[in-house]
Design a protein around this motif. Sequence first.
Motif, PDB file in Angstrom:
ATOM      1  N   GLU A 165       0.749  -1.199  -0.084  1.00  0.00           N
ATOM      2  CA  GLU A 165      -0.368   0.109   0.043  1.00  0.00           C
ATOM      3  C   GLU A 165       0.314   1.592  -0.354  1.00  0.00           C
ATOM      4  N   PRO A 166       0.428   2.454  -0.423  1.00  0.00           N
ATOM      5  CA  PRO A 166       1.258   3.236  -0.788  1.00  0.00           C
ATOM      6  C   PRO A 166       1.510   3.714   0.563  1.00  0.00           C
ATOM      7  N   GLU A 167       1.955   3.288   1.509  1.00  0.00           N
ATOM      8  CA  GLU A 167       1.801   4.093   3.461  1.00  0.00           C
ATOM      9  C   GLU A 167       3.280   4.173   4.005  1.00  0.00           C
ATOM     10  N   ILE A 168       4.202   4.192   2.918  1.00  0.00           N
ATOM     11  CA  ILE A 168       5.690   3.947   3.566  1.00  0.00           C
ATOM     12  C   ILE A 168       5.725   6.311   3.124  1.00  0.00           C
ATOM     13  N   HIS A 169       6.533   6.530   4.389  1.00  0.00           N
ATOM     14  CA  HIS A 169       6.883   7.930   3.910  1.00  0.00           C
ATOM     15  C   HIS A 169       8.396   8.506   4.251  1.00  0.00           C
ATOM     16  N   SER A 170       9.080   8.842   3.962  1.00  0.00           N
ATOM     17  CA  SER A 170      10.768   8.605   4.023  1.00  0.00           C
ATOM     18  C   SER A 170      11.299   7.440   3.152  1.00  0.00           C
ATOM     19  N   PRO A 171      12.280   8.109   1.919  1.00  0.00           N
ATOM     20  CA  PRO A 171      13.604   6.805   1.529  1.00  0.00           C
ATOM     21  C   PRO A 171      13.655   6.253   2.321  1.00  0.00           C
ATOM     22  N   GLU A 172      14.409   6.155   3.601  1.00  0.00           N
ATOM     23  CA  GLU A 172      14.747   5.094   4.658  1.00  0.00           C
ATOM     24  C   GLU A 172      14.143   3.987   4.887  1.00  0.00           C
ATOM     25  N   GLU A 173      12.458   4.620   5.172  1.00  0.00           N
ATOM     26  CA  GLU A 173      11.492   3.979   5.933  1.00  0.00           C
ATOM     27  C   GLU A 173      11.476   2.294   4.498  1.00  0.00           C
ATOM     28  N   ALA A 174      11.628   3.214   3.047  1.00  0.00           N
ATOM     29  CA  ALA A 174      11.260   2.384   2.224  1.00  0.00           C
ATOM     30  C   ALA A 174      12.319   1.137   2.220  1.00  0.00           C
ATOM     31  N   VAL A 175      13.284   1.829   2.348  1.00  0.00           N
ATOM     32  CA  VAL A 175      14.556   0.612   2.366  1.00  0.00           C
ATOM     33  C   VAL A 175      14.664  -0.019   3.394  1.00  0.00           C
ATOM     34  N   ALA A 176      13.981  -0.212   4.417  1.00  0.00           N
ATOM     35  CA  ALA A 176      14.049  -1.191   5.869  1.00  0.00           C
ATOM     36  C   ALA A 176      12.849  -1.600   5.370  1.00  0.00           C
ATOM     37  N   TYR A 177      12.390  -1.581   4.230  1.00  0.00           N
ATOM     38  CA  TYR A 177      11.041  -2.134   3.738  1.00  0.00           C
ATOM     39  C   TYR A 177      11.410  -3.523   3.084  1.00  0.00           C
ATOM     40  N   CYS A 178      11.556  -2.791   2.275  1.00  0.00           N
ATOM     41  CA  CYS A 178      12.584  -3.539   1.478  1.00  0.00           C
ATOM     42  C   CYS A 178      13.533  -4.872   1.713  1.00  0.00           C
ATOM     43  N   ARG A 179      14.554  -4.573   2.991  1.00  0.00           N
ATOM     44  CA  ARG A 179      14.967  -5.402   3.739  1.00  0.00           C
ATOM     45  C   ARG A 179      14.452  -6.641   4.399  1.00  0.00           C
ATOM     46  N   ALA A 180      13.550  -5.639   5.016  1.00  0.00           N
ATOM     47  CA  ALA A 180      12.305  -6.706   5.954  1.00  0.00           C
ATOM     48  C   ALA A 180      12.204  -7.889   4.779  1.00  0.00           C
ATOM     49  N   VAL A 181      11.617  -7.357   3.788  1.00  0.00           N
ATOM     50  CA  VAL A 181      10.554  -8.301   3.243  1.00  0.00           C
ATOM     51  C   VAL A 181      12.038  -9.517   2.197  1.00  0.00           C
ATOM     52  N   LYS A 182      12.995  -8.951   1.785  1.00  0.00           N
ATOM     53  CA  LYS A 182      13.893  -9.458   1.833  1.00  0.00           C
ATOM     54  C   LYS A 182      14.401 -10.782   2.391  1.00  0.00           C
ATOM     55  N   GLU A 183      14.801 -10.382   3.686  1.00  0.00           N
ATOM     56  CA  GLU A 183      14.742 -10.746   4.717  1.00  0.00           C
ATOM     57  C   GLU A 183      14.030 -12.620   5.073  1.00  0.00           C
TER      58      GLU A 183
END
Length: 508
Positions: A165-183
Amino acid sequence: MEKYEIVIGLEIHAELCTESKLFCNCAYTFGASANDCTCPICLGMPGTLPVINRRALEFAVRAGLAMNCEITSYSKFDRKNYFYPDLPKNYQISQYDLPLCEGGKVTFEFINGESERVEKTVRLRRIHLEEDAGKSIHAEVTNDPTRSFMDFNRAGVPLMEIVSEPEIHSPEEAVAYCRAVKEILEYIEVSKCNMEEGSLRCEPNISLRPKGSQELGTRTEIKNMNSFQFLLAAMKYEVTRQARILDSGREVVQETMLFDENTGKTVAMRGKEEADDYRYFPEPDLVHVQIDDEWKRAVKSDLPELPADRRKRFEGEFGILDHDAKLLTEKRDLADFFDETTKKLAVFFDEATIETKERNSELTTCVKSCVNWIIGDLRTLLKAAKIDIQDSKITPEHLVDLILYLEGKKDRKLEGPNAKVVLNDAFETGKMPEQIAKEKDLFAITDDSIIESAVSEVLEEHKDGAVKDYRNGKQEAIGFLIGQVMRATRGKANPQRVNQFLREKLSD
Ligand code: ADP
Ligand code: MG
Ligand code: ZN
């Protein structure tokens, strides 16, 4: 910038590491000779028929369950029509209105703008399955500007698309999300998630809106980011670009962008196409998919403990700091290794005849030591050798042996510096710490008189230098003298004892 709120939604593509492709029997290996991993089906020859790979469905269901999605009981594949050289059938088999998984969420921690560690949950829209496309090979590779080539090895590789969903509010948060999915994907072993090889690709959709507004602004999408570093840089650049456009009173154009790694800028690639443009229609050559409850249950019961749960357990069970727990659980193999090592340490103390309270405190000491060795020296050795723990010669038995000697839980002791020497040796040779320490004569000196005489010798040797300095008030000189005694005893003396003897003798 303070006027706007950043809104980001991500599409993550992950290639599934099934043995064969999504609709044919070809095995895909990254780096194979061009077109070696192909057959008439993945080359899109007329008259061929696709058959769904059951394992690919299972992997997508596994991912869906790991990310709390609802696995739909009825789902189908659709043709997404477009013309592009890397797409042999001129359509991609994907899923349009009835994806395999709906909803879902991913919870992760990240450091926010105020340097605080915060927990965040991002909801998912869907996860669907589709086939990957081939690759065009252009002049950069061929050195021939007059021709391009096609490699269809990747065509038909199962690809899972995870849409947030479009509910991420900073580039840093987006990278953390991607890392979490990758993990998560790595833990559940459905994808290699190798970004350099393109088996994990992140596409951020970015828009800005006035702070306080509920409406979404016009977004741009950045295609196929294959490193977290570039992903972060691209999003930051795009946010600034959009802010400048809005500041000047113009409007952001909805389009697809490419990130230029050389300039650090995003450039427009094409205008945004709508679903209508693709003329999606149901794939007539494939049966519908029905995942029954029994299958769902079986896949669910097969899920391993996920990284976030593991992190919480490590923090709760052993009082490990959140930063350390994060490093320990990033890679499942290392977390498994830690789990096995602590189990073995527990067995050691269970077998020792000591009281429960004492047992627990000794175990805690050793577990803390274990954490430090794993996230410190061991990880450094693994990185330098470019191998994973399971491919190294170090086993949990090695680490248990090392820690018990280091922490003085056995008949003999290893001092810190020598424990390092032992670990390095064990890493090279696979020998047990005990054997190495014996062979190299590294066990600590237990006889104080030996340490005392080493101290005396060093004091005598440096009586005109460091000793004088110390007596003249230069406190640091003691450090030098400790080092000299440690050297003379080849690291086998206890540094605290050395310090104590030195001070005693120097104050005489
Ligand atoms: P498509 O790219 O297929 O046209 P969607 O409308 O499904 O897709 O959106 C794709 C992604 O873009 C989703 O992750 C969604 O959260 C995100 N997204 C949609 N609208 C916006 C917006 N205005 N700003 C930021 N992200 C958005
Ligand atoms: Mg999109
Ligand atoms: Zn094939």
